[in-house]
Design an enzyme around this catalytic site. Structure first.
Site, short mmCIF file in Angstrom:
data_model
loop_
_atom_site.label_atom_id
_atom_site.label_comp_id
_atom_site.label_asym_id
_atom_site.label_seq_id
_atom_site.Cartn_x
_atom_site.Cartn_y
_atom_site.Cartn_z
N HIS A 60 1.48 100.06 -62.42
CA HIS A 60 1.68 100.01 -60.96
C HIS A 60 3.15 99.76 -60.62
O HIS A 60 3.95 99.39 -61.48
CB HIS A 60 0.77 98.98 -60.30
CG HIS A 60 1.04 97.55 -60.63
ND1 HIS A 60 0.73 96.97 -61.84
CD2 HIS A 60 1.58 96.56 -59.89
CE1 HIS A 60 1.05 95.69 -61.83
NE2 HIS A 60 1.58 95.42 -60.66
N HIS A 62 5.68 98.05 -57.44
CA HIS A 62 5.86 97.30 -56.20
C HIS A 62 7.26 97.62 -55.70
O HIS A 62 8.20 97.66 -56.51
CB HIS A 62 5.77 95.79 -56.41
CG HIS A 62 4.44 95.29 -56.83
ND1 HIS A 62 3.31 95.37 -56.03
CD2 HIS A 62 4.05 94.67 -57.96
CE1 HIS A 62 2.29 94.82 -56.66
NE2 HIS A 62 2.71 94.40 -57.85
N TYR A 144 12.80 97.47 -65.90
CA TYR A 144 12.57 98.35 -64.75
C TYR A 144 12.39 97.54 -63.47
O TYR A 144 11.33 97.54 -62.86
CB TYR A 144 11.36 99.25 -65.00
CG TYR A 144 11.42 99.94 -66.34
CD1 TYR A 144 12.50 100.76 -66.67
CD2 TYR A 144 10.43 99.75 -67.29
CE1 TYR A 144 12.57 101.39 -67.90
CE2 TYR A 144 10.50 100.37 -68.53
CZ TYR A 144 11.57 101.19 -68.82
OH TYR A 144 11.64 101.80 -70.05
#
Length: 173
Positions: A60, A62, A144
């Site tokens: 996922h 954000h 990341y």
């Protein structure tokens, strides 16, 4: 089909969570993360927006985006980013075999950032997420993340968000 209501404020700042289909760990692949970067940059050239904070985890993403004045089209941007990434990962050997069908959940979650405190809390949430999920013991160790930019700019110290497990090892060498 349910008509999903989204908050749309022209020039708004939004927090997003975007998840891969079946929580597949697509972004364990450095090549997939590179494809995501290319897809985001391509969309930014056509439909500008700023990325205020972001973290890419295996399954996922954000992020916080600020849109230009007079613009509330974040859904179009996400659709184009998702489509662009889906096309780009087709060329990554081995990854396409692990992915069957769509690589994304159909929807994404958005939250309109209300004020400076809300912004700060969401930035902290983004930067702490790799530690929370146990991928690393320090935010700095996750590659990341916009955390590195915040450290370079002097906004956060490099030792921000160190897990208790990491602190337990301090002084034991």
């Amino acid at each position: 089909m349910m008509n999903y209501r989204r908050s749309r404020v022209l020039g708004g700042t939004y927090f997003f969570t975007v998840v891969t289909a079946n929580r597949a760990p697509i972004f364990q692949s450095t090549a997939a993360v590179s494809c995501l970067r290319e897809s985001v940059r391509s969309v930014q050239r056509r439909y500008p927006f700023s990325i205020d904070a972001m973290v890419v985890l295996p399954d996922h993403i954000h992020c916080i985006w600020s849109l230009p004045d007079g613009d509330a089209e974040y859904s179009r941007r996400w659709r184009l980013i998702k489509t662009g990434l889906t096309k780009r990962v087709q060329d990554i050997p081995g990854l396409t075999r692990r992915v069957s069908g769509s690589i994304w959940q159909k929807r994404f979650w958005e939250h309109m950032v209300r004020d400076d405190l809300d912004f700060e809390r969401h930035v902290d949430y983004i930067h702490f997420n790799p530690v929370k999920h146990g991928y690393v013991s320090r935010a700095w160790d996750w590659p990341y993340s916009s955390f590195h930019r915040y450290v370079r700019e002097g906004v956060l110290p490099v030792d921000w968000a160190v897990s208790e497990a990491a602190l337990e090892g301090v002084g034991r060498e």
